[in-house]
Design an enzyme around this catalytic site. Structure first.
Site, short mmCIF file in Angstrom:
data_model
loop_
_atom_site.label_atom_id
_atom_site.label_comp_id
_atom_site.label_asym_id
_atom_site.label_seq_id
_atom_site.Cartn_x
_atom_site.Cartn_y
_atom_site.Cartn_z
N LYS A 90 0.84 -1.19 0.00
CA LYS A 90 0.00 0.00 0.00
C LYS A 90 0.88 1.24 0.00
O LYS A 90 1.91 1.28 0.67
CB LYS A 90 -0.92 -0.02 1.22
CG LYS A 90 -2.00 1.06 1.20
CD LYS A 90 -2.98 0.88 2.38
CE LYS A 90 -4.08 1.94 2.37
NZ LYS A 90 -5.04 1.75 3.48
N SER A 165 -9.97 1.62 2.15
CA SER A 165 -9.04 2.39 1.36
C SER A 165 -7.95 1.59 0.66
O SER A 165 -7.34 2.09 -0.29
CB SER A 165 -8.37 3.43 2.26
OG SER A 165 -7.54 2.80 3.21
N SER A 189 -10.34 -0.77 6.29
CA SER A 189 -9.64 -0.52 5.02
C SER A 189 -8.88 -1.70 4.44
O SER A 189 -8.46 -1.65 3.29
CB SER A 189 -8.66 0.65 5.20
OG SER A 189 -9.35 1.87 5.09
#
Lengths: 518, 499
Positions: A90, A165, A189
């Site tokens: 990420k 996310s 997320s």
């Protein structure tokens, strides 16, 4: 070009193949990078693809295997647990040699100068970094639409969001552009995009994984965790990154148990004697789609069939979860994001008149609308005269939520809810209404507020849409072994194929489709 | 004179002063939340890392030494140590603060309450007053701004500013007093005494010049007998004890004159300009920040057990007041000498070291040399006692030479100068210079005989009752013996021979 299809290989397969010399880590990396080249233009899972870092890491794995053999050692004992396994990271985790942008304009050109502990540990275990994954800006969102660099598309249906996310981390694993990936989970997320992309997604106990080097959103809620296509791979990835870190004062000192063995026991031993609680009040909540509810009820039946003792439980304080979360999360975020001010790094406005002008315009230009919304929410909630009414009350709600879980785990080993109230929604469908979007995390948020671990595992496809549904399995503090055991038992029972049908390939005539045909 | 004017003003007004004293824990090897070294100066931005630069993703890890040092400081001034404490974030934007929040403490400081009793003035006007301490908490220091293009490095008129983060993250203790202080002199005495205690604890070098100890003051005035507090101004940039005194004095006078001429004091921060001898407005409190304090989520709260607190207490060294009392009661020094010796860490350490070598019997003699010869020498050379060539062992030896009658007190002064200049031991100096005192009665008698023969009229005068001439004979005899005669013996023999 490599001969094999990386989408058919799990991380465990890859390590085994690399260890035994069936193929090299470089071949896996090249095949994966080729797949990225083909699919990335349509999925947009990455902000940055890192072929050089990937091949360097793969070659390092191959040469340590060669060295081991030359030294008369068994490569199985020498190579890391994730040797040769392609991994997405990420884009809020620092890795030297990459930009860490958080999908934000304000950090668009920010180059990492140190490594995130979890990323370092993943790579030290032999994982091969494929790229930095797209995300909602600063992890604010549930769809990856809040990325300053454009949304990620759900590999199951390109018109739909992958969740967020950590949408890029989920999509790259779903589309087999990486075998595992790291995400971060502040209110869901990791788990919610896991559910929306049919991947296995783990939010560990708060403190289980060091947060050092992961750009903070809500410091008391954030936790790094893995995505994979199997429970076993997710267990291996968590085992690699978990454990105390002197750089994170909130990381836990507890030893890391053998998660892979726990998953193996679950896969073979079923769920005999496991006390499974279905969280009825959350399941009956408005906004939960009937098909999602049915899938969770079905999961409860599967557990019963596997020999578990299935019961019902309620978590009444979790009704306040969303409200509490949208005070505490933004409050911490408003402070954590203050440092992005244009002074030392990141976007700085041209020709500021003074320092205040520099701050205000750099931030106004550098932050997207959702970041600005959260900063304003948090700033307000912490302001003199409002602190007690907002932050203070939210902390009280948080305590009550914690107590609900503590009491539930006296009677149950694991608790079940949906991960997300719906399957993947269309791009643009909820972006006009922040509150609607916030509801996506209604099931995942209480877990962060309490700090317990939870995993989202695919619970099958939605009959009407054909899209994956996620089952959230929650466990007590530091009971990840139980969580993996339960998840692996369920996974074995439903025999879900985590690979999307890749319908878009022929429809769009991408290079991927040509490759498939060849 | 401002001093007279202040006395005048204080006849009509009562000043109410509270201090905020920031002290860097310079004895810590590392910064408050990272492993970077602590120190003054250095090439800008060389003692930095992702943590103290506040880079994205970096996290603070508390420095346990600094926590303990703060608790030690609290115990030294009789604070109550919190059993449960935590850091808070103080949020505000400023370029010298890498995270745009300062990790500080809010409602749960490590040390609560405490006090210092301060002696003010000398002689008849001397009095003791108790200044209560509100709290001591721990925080991280900020970086340093360098304003370029303006006057004297100040921000007004600057074209741009640079930031040096070497200091950022240095452990910083903040002590806040109650508004118990009534005069600039009390403020100065409090700050001096506090500094001495911090130095005794070894937690900071307390350099006001380098900014490792910084004193800010809140000051207001009111008519004597009033109980309501007046509007206060905060005074900053008082970089010495003298500046603290003068800054407060001028501010009190300014406020009094302002009110007397029909104006009123506004709440603001004022900057002491030591050159111009006045305070000037820095910013008004209307621009005051809402710091939006909230508990620092990157660290777990501190729980201090009774055992741990007692273990820290056991590390408390002898504090200045106790030291002074010991010097008077156990070593027989005068209150004056004891006060001077105990008011300086290096001086008292030197003295104690001499005591441990030479024994308590030499206390007065050692103190005497230290406060006269040694003090004068250090003053002339402008060096500290730590830089002096004279060691405690050398002073002990010097006193022994005098006590044993080897040299006279007068000779001791010469020996001291010599050993201060060369670093040679007193014994060696006496040897080389042939300075041994003559106690041979025969030699003394011969010398006296020569003196008496050479000065018959003086002998006659003495014998005729002019006994004040004894001094003359002593002087002449000493001269005859090149100053090496034992003066006591010279006296005895002279009295016998002249009588």
């Amino acid at each position: 070009m490599s001969e094999f299809d990386v989408s058919r290989l799990t991380g465990a397969h890859i390590r085994e193949g690399v260890v035994t010399g069936q193929f090299t880590a470089r071949e896996v990396a090249e095949a994966t990078l080729a797949r990225v080249e083909a699919l990335e233009p349509t999925v947009h899972a990455f902000n940055q693809v890192t072929p050089e870092l990937a091949l360097e890491a793969a070659d390092a794995v191959d040469s340590s295997r060669a060295q081991a053999i030359a030294d008369g050692l068994d490569p199985r004992d020498v190579l890391g647990a994730l040797a040769g396994v392609p991994a997405g990271i990420k884009d809020n985790m620092n890795l030297v040699g990459t930009r860490t942008t958080c999908s934000a304009k304000i950090l668009e050109n920010y180059e990492s100068v140190y490594d995130c502990t979890a990323v370092r540990r993943l790579l030290d275990a032999g994982a091969v970094p494929i790229g930095k994954c797209n995300m909602d800006e600063f992890a604010f969102g549930s769809s990856t639409e809040n990325s300053a660099f454009g949304p990620t598309h759900n590999p199951w249906d390109l018109e739909r969001v992958p969740g967020g996310s950590s949408g890029g981390s989920a999509a790259c694993v779903s589309a087999s552009m990486a075998t595992i990936s790291l995400g971060s989970d502040t209110g869901g997320s990791i788990r919610q995009p896991g559910a929306l992309t049919g991947t296995v997604a783990v939010k560990p106990t708060y403190g289980r994984v060091s947060r050092y080097g992961c750009v903070a959103f809500g410091s008391s809620l954030d936790q790094i965790g893995p995505f994979a296509r199997t429970v076993e791979d997710s267990a291996a990835a968590l085992a690699a990154i978990a454990g105390a870190d002197p750089m994170d004062a909130t990381s836990a000192q507890q030893a890391v148990p053998n998660y892979v063995r726990a998953a193996a026991e679950g896969a073979t031993g079923g769920a005999k004697g496991l006390r499974v609680g279905i969280v009825t009040d959350l399941l009956q909540a408005d906004g939960c789609s009937g098909e999602v509810r049915a899938a969770v009820e079905n999961a409860a039946r599967i557990y019963a069939d596997l020999g578990a003792e299935v019961g019902e439980v309620t978590l009444p304080a979790s009704a306040h979860g969303l409200s509490a979360y949208y005070i505490i999360g933004p409050a911490e975020a408003s402070s954590n994001l203050a440092r992005f001010d244009g002074i030392r790094y990141g976007h700085r406005v041209e020709d500021p008149t003074d320092v205040l002008d520099l701050y205000m315009r750099s931030r106004a230009e550098g932050f997207g609308p959702e970041s600005i919304r959260r900063i304003m929410l948090g700033t307000y909630a912490l302001s003199a005269g409002y602190y007690e009414a907002y932050y203070g009350q939210a902390q009280k709600a948080r305590t009550l939520i914690k107590q609900d879980f503590e009491s539930a785990f006296k009677d149950f080993d694991v608790l079940l809810t949906p991960t997300s109230p719906t399957v993947a929604f269309k791009i643009g469908e909820k972006s006009a209404d922040p509150l609607e979007m916030y509801l996506s995390d209604v099931y995942t948020i209480p877990v962060n507020l309490a700090g317990i671990p939870a995993i989202s595992v695919p619970a099958g496809l939605c009959p009407s849409s054909g899209l994956p549904i996620g089952l959230q399995i929650m466990a007590d503090y530091f009971a990840e072994e139980t969580m993996f055991m339960a998840a692996a038992a369920f996974e074995a029972a439903i025999e879900f194929d985590a690979r999307p049908p890749l319908r878009y390939e022929s429809a769009r005539g991408t290079r991927a489709a040509q490759e498939e045909r060849r | 004179m401002a001093k007279d004017r202040l006395a005048q003003v204080l006849e009509d007004w009562e000043a109410v002063i509270g201090l905020e004293i920031h002290t860097e824990i310079t004895s810590s090897n590392t910064k408050m939340f990272c492993g970077c070294p602590v120190g003054f100066g250095g090439e800008p931005n060389t003692r930095v890392c992702p943590v103290c630069l506040g880079l994205p993703g970096a996290l603070p890890v508390p420095n346990e030494y600094a926590v303990e040092a703060t608790v030690l400081a609290g115990l030294a001034i009789e604070s109550t140590i919190a059993r449960w404490s935590q850091f808070h974030r103080k949020n505000y934007f400023y370029p010298d603060m890498p995270k745009d929040y300062q990790i500080s403490q809010y409602d749960l400081p490590f040390c609560d309450g405490g006090h210092l009793d301060v002696q003010v003035g000398e002689g008849d006007g001397a009095y003791e007053t108790r200044i209560c301490v509100t709290r001591i908490h721990l925080e991280e220091d900020t970086g340093k701004m360098v304003h370029v293009g303006g006057a004297e490095g100040r921000i007004a008129g600057a074209t741009h500013s640079l930031v040096d983060f070497n200091r950022a993250g240095t452990p910083l203790m903040e002590l806040v007093t109650e508004p118990d202080i009534r005069t600039p002199e009390e403020a100065r005495r409090f700050a001096q005494k506090l500094r001495l205690i911090w130095l005794s604890l070894g937690i900071s070098d307390c350099s006001m010049e380098e900014g490792s100890m910084r004193v800010d003051a809140n000051v207001s005035i009111r008519r004597p007998g009033e109980t309501e507090l007046g509007t206060k101004a905060e005074i900053k940039n008082m970089n010495s004890f003298r500046a603290l005194h003068d800054g407060l004095a001028h501010e009190i006078i300014r406020q009094a004159e302002l009110v007397e001429s029909g104006g009123h004091v506004v709440q603001e921060t004022r900057h002491w300009d030591v050159g111009a001898k006045r305070t000037s407005s820095l910013r008004s409190k209307e621009e005051a920040h809402d710091y939006r304090y909230f508990p620092e989520p990157d660290m777990v709260p501190f729980q201090f057990s009774e055992e741990w607190i007692e273990a820290v207490r056991a590390k408390l060294p002898e504090l200045p007041d106790a030291k002074k009392a010991r010097f008077v009661e156990d070593l027989g020094l005068s209150g004056y000498d004891a006060a001077i010796l105990s008011a300086d860490i290096s001086l008292s350490a030197f003295f104690d070291s001499a005591m441990s070598i030479g024994g308590a019997a030499k206390a007065k003699a050692i103190a005497n040399i230290m406060l006269n010869d040694l003090a004068a020498y250090l003053n002339t050379e402008a060096i500290s006692i730590d830089e002096s060539r004279v060691t405690p062992a050398m002073l002990v030896e010097l006193v022994e030479l005098v006590d044993g009658g080897t040299i006279s007190s007068k000779q001791a002064k010469v020996v001291f100068s010599e050993m201060a200049a060369t670093g040679d031991s007193p014994g060696a100096i006496v040897e080389i210079k042939g300075m041994k005192q003559v106690s041979d009665t025969g030699a003394i008698e011969q010398a006296i005989d020569r003196v008496m023969t050479a000065n018959p009229s003086e002998v006659e005068g003495y014998r005729g009752g002019k006994t004040t001439l004894l001094g003359f004979f002593v002087g002449q005899t000493m001269k005859e013996m090149r100053g090496q005669a034992n003066p006591k013996l010279v006296n005895e023999v002279l009295l016998r021979k002249l009588g």
